[in-house]
Enzyme design. Structure first.
Site, PDB file in Angstrom:
ATOM      1  CE  LYS A 119      16.973  36.231  79.073  1.00  0.00           C
ATOM      2  NZ  LYS A 119      17.706  36.103  80.345  1.00  0.00           N
TER       3      LYS A 119
HETATM    4  P1  NAD Z   1      26.250  29.985  77.267  1.00  0.00           P
HETATM    5  O1  NAD Z   1      25.830  30.174  75.875  1.00  0.00           O
HETATM    6  O2  NAD Z   1      27.523  30.618  77.710  1.00  0.00           O
HETATM    7  O3  NAD Z   1      26.341  28.409  77.611  1.00  0.00           O
HETATM    8  C1  NAD Z   1      25.294  27.512  77.410  1.00  0.00           C
HETATM    9  C2  NAD Z   1      25.829  26.132  77.662  1.00  0.00           C
HETATM   10  O4  NAD Z   1      24.759  25.196  77.684  1.00  0.00           O
HETATM   11  C3  NAD Z   1      26.793  25.642  76.591  1.00  0.00           C
HETATM   12  O5  NAD Z   1      27.879  24.966  77.202  1.00  0.00           O
HETATM   13  C4  NAD Z   1      25.957  24.646  75.781  1.00  0.00           C
HETATM   14  O6  NAD Z   1      26.750  23.654  75.144  1.00  0.00           O
HETATM   15  C5  NAD Z   1      25.129  24.072  76.908  1.00  0.00           C
HETATM   16  N1  NAD Z   1      23.940  23.358  76.456  1.00  0.00           N
HETATM   17  C6  NAD Z   1      23.022  23.729  75.550  1.00  0.00           C
HETATM   18  N2  NAD Z   1      22.089  22.768  75.425  1.00  0.00           N
HETATM   19  C7  NAD Z   1      22.442  21.787  76.303  1.00  0.00           C
HETATM   20  C8  NAD Z   1      21.882  20.525  76.643  1.00  0.00           C
HETATM   21  N3  NAD Z   1      20.770  20.094  76.061  1.00  0.00           N
HETATM   22  N4  NAD Z   1      22.512  19.775  77.595  1.00  0.00           N
HETATM   23  C9  NAD Z   1      23.639  20.210  78.182  1.00  0.00           C
HETATM   24  N5  NAD Z   1      24.197  21.386  77.893  1.00  0.00           N
HETATM   25  C10 NAD Z   1      23.611  22.153  76.962  1.00  0.00           C
HETATM   26  O7  NAD Z   1      25.020  30.454  78.161  1.00  0.00           O
HETATM   27  P2  NAD Z   1      25.023  30.969  79.664  1.00  0.00           P
HETATM   28  O8  NAD Z   1      25.113  32.444  79.634  1.00  0.00           O
HETATM   29  O9  NAD Z   1      25.981  30.169  80.473  1.00  0.00           O
HETATM   30  O10 NAD Z   1      23.523  30.610  80.073  1.00  0.00           O
HETATM   31  C11 NAD Z   1      23.165  29.322  80.569  1.00  0.00           C
HETATM   32  C12 NAD Z   1      21.909  29.473  81.395  1.00  0.00           C
HETATM   33  O11 NAD Z   1      22.163  30.411  82.443  1.00  0.00           O
HETATM   34  C13 NAD Z   1      20.691  30.011  80.619  1.00  0.00           C
HETATM   35  O12 NAD Z   1      19.517  29.454  81.150  1.00  0.00           O
HETATM   36  C14 NAD Z   1      20.737  31.500  80.945  1.00  0.00           C
HETATM   37  O13 NAD Z   1      19.464  32.116  80.793  1.00  0.00           O
HETATM   38  C15 NAD Z   1      21.173  31.441  82.389  1.00  0.00           C
HETATM   39  N6  NAD Z   1      21.725  32.688  82.892  1.00  0.00           N
HETATM   40  C16 NAD Z   1      22.862  33.224  82.346  1.00  0.00           C
HETATM   41  C17 NAD Z   1      23.344  34.431  82.851  1.00  0.00           C
HETATM   42  C18 NAD Z   1      24.604  35.068  82.347  1.00  0.00           C
HETATM   43  O14 NAD Z   1      25.015  36.081  82.914  1.00  0.00           O
HETATM   44  N7  NAD Z   1      25.252  34.529  81.338  1.00  0.00           N
HETATM   45  C19 NAD Z   1      22.666  35.098  83.897  1.00  0.00           C
HETATM   46  C20 NAD Z   1      21.524  34.494  84.430  1.00  0.00           C
HETATM   47  C21 NAD Z   1      21.068  33.300  83.913  1.00  0.00           C
END
Ligand code: NAD
Length: 429
Positions: A119
């Site tokens: 990561k």
């Molecule tokens: P992203 O940047 O696209 O979206 C993040 C979202 O979380 C945004 O809408 C933001 O406003 C919201 N957010 C941030 N702080 C917040 C809070 N305190 N309360 C409510 N909402 C809040 O990110 P993503 O890629 O969707 O990732 C989100 C989660 O999913 C992370 O934990 C990431 O590690 C995990 N994840 C993502 C992927 C991927 O392919 N994108 C894969 C596996 C895991």
């Protein structure tokens, strides 16, 4: 600054230890206690193999120079090249990146794809940086991690507040330095630069396959369920669309600026347009505004945390009313809250399974890049479904066999797979 952040004991009001790396080690230990591991081998599996801490000077648009802090951590590569996203967020810490790297090792092993875990992260608020500043920061970061990344070594991908544009810059920086095009160095690229169809939806689609299987196990009919989602980015917003397409009613969602609630169901297509236009889900017509954290306490069948770590804690777990918690986010539930949910009979689909669709299609993207032969979206989704359905059933069977929560079931499966690879490879020299 960083040292202070790392050393500070991070506790919430219930005195839970919220340090993500210590949480990751605790989750590992809970499962490792049930595996018959050599103590030395266990220590190898607990620790990151390599952890890089970086200072990243960037020329800002106003001519000043700012130094950002960045990290890349490779946890384990016994089963294949390291794999894991890059996060841009003001709250990134070295320990968070170490935790996320180890979760990637267990995730890749849980769904049985031939990758280890890594990561990366940069401490920054990308929303306050211009396009040019973001590009220069990304390229400097890519340059600094170049000695340890590569299609056969470590393959980054998007995570919170990074996207296909970020990946294109990293791919270009790496390719320029190598003197040849290297699309396999990152995944999550635009499709016209070697990205895979279905990658941007993959995390949410994998989550959907898990939720569907969990509903069958819990005797729920997916089209009749109600859903609350915390976080409306890549994972959360697409999970909302896909679940709504299956007939589930999305009644509450939140983002970093607030939450909204409509018991009759939110129109997810219009909500996405609203978010794209206004940058937040707030003030969506017809929905009631609620505090962001209230989404976790909504009366619903399925709760999907899709934002950041440590959201469901001992401080609020008693308010969770869902029957299924599908962890689209990494690390959203603290170990204490996990135990409480298990005792209450809530099925927690752990992050290493629930959000593994993203890394699975990243694996497909890497395979397509290496063979320079691309699959259509239907093909990608069919392969993803096969992987996720098998992984869910393996994890559930393991959890039942060990009379343990799904997380422990997944970890035992993953630890045994990684340990087997390590034992047969041996410890070098
Ligand atoms: P992203 O940047 O696209 O979206 C993040 C979202 O979380 C945004 O809408 C933001 O406003 C919201 N957010 C941030 N702080 C917040 C809070 N305190 N309360 C409510 N909402 C809040 O990110 P993503 O890629 O969707 O990732 C989100 C989660 O999913 C992370 O934990 C990431 O590690 C995990 N994840 C993502 C992927 C991927 O392919 N994108 C894969 C596996 C895991």
């Amino acid at each position: 600054m960083a040292a202070a952040r790392l050393a500070a004991p991070v506790k919430n009001e219930t005195e839970e230890d919220l340090n993500p790396f210590r949480i990751a080690m605790r989750q590992f230990d809970t499962a490792a206690d049930r595996c018959n591991l050599d103590p030395g081998l266990r220590e190898v599996l607990r620790r990151p193999r390599r952890a890089l801490s970086l200072s990243l000077p960037v020329k800002m648009d106003d001519g000043s120079i700012r130094v950002f802090e960045g990290f890349r951590v490779q946890h384990n590569s016994a089963r294949g090249p390291c794999k894991g996203g890059i996060r841009y967020h003001p709250g990134v810490t070295f320990d968070e990146v170490k935790a996320l790297a180890s979760w990637m090792t267990w995730k890749c092993a849980t769904v049985n794809i031939p990758f280890g875990g890594a990561k990366g992260g940069i401490v920054c608020d990308p929303h306050s940086l211009s396009h040019g500043e973001l590009e220069r920061l990304t390229r400097r970061y890519a340059y600094e991690i170049m000695p340890i990344i590569g299609p056969d070594k470590d393959i980054p991908a998007p995570d919170v507040y990074t996207d296909s544009q970020t990946m294109a810059w990293i791919m270009d920086t790496y390719s320029m330095a190598q003197g040849s095009n290297a699309p396999g160095v990152v995944t999550g690229k635009p499709t016209f630069l070697g990205g895979s169809f279905g990658r941007s939806e993959a995390t949410a689609r994998g989550c959907l396959f898990c939720v569907r299987a969990a509903c069958a196990e819990m005797g729920l009919s997916l089209p009749r369920t109600t859903v609350a989602i915390q976080g409306f980015g890549n994972a959360g917003s697409i999970a909302a669309q896909l679940l709504a397409e299956q007939g589930a009613r999305i009644i509450a969602v939140s983002d970093s600026q607030g939450g909204i609630f409509n018991p009759a169901g939110l129109d997810t297509v219009k909500l996405l347009e609203h978010k794209q236009k206004n940058g937040t889900v707030n003030e969506f017509p017809g929905a009631k505004s609620i505090p962001s954290e209230a989404v976790l306490a909504i009366e619903c069948d399925i709760l999907i945390p899709a934002a950041l770590e440590n959201q469901i804690t001992l401080g609020n777990v008693d308010m969770v009313k869902a029957r299924i918690v599908a962890e689209a986010a990494n690390g959203p539930t603290t170990p204490g809250a996990d135990i409480t949910l298990h005792k209450k009979g809530v099925m927690v689909i752990p992050d290493v399974l629930a959000n593994a669709g993203g890394v699975t299609v990243s694996y497909f993207e890497w395979v397509q890049d290496l063979q320079e032969l691309f699959w259509d979206e239907e093909d990608v989704n069919r392969r993803l479904e096969r992987v996720m359905v098998k992984a869910f059933s393996d994890v559930l069977a393991n959890a039942k066999k060990h009379d343990a929560p799904m997380r422990t079931g997944a970890y035992i499966l993953a630890i045994e797979r990684v340990a087997k690879a390590l034992v047969v490879r041996g410890i070098w020299p």
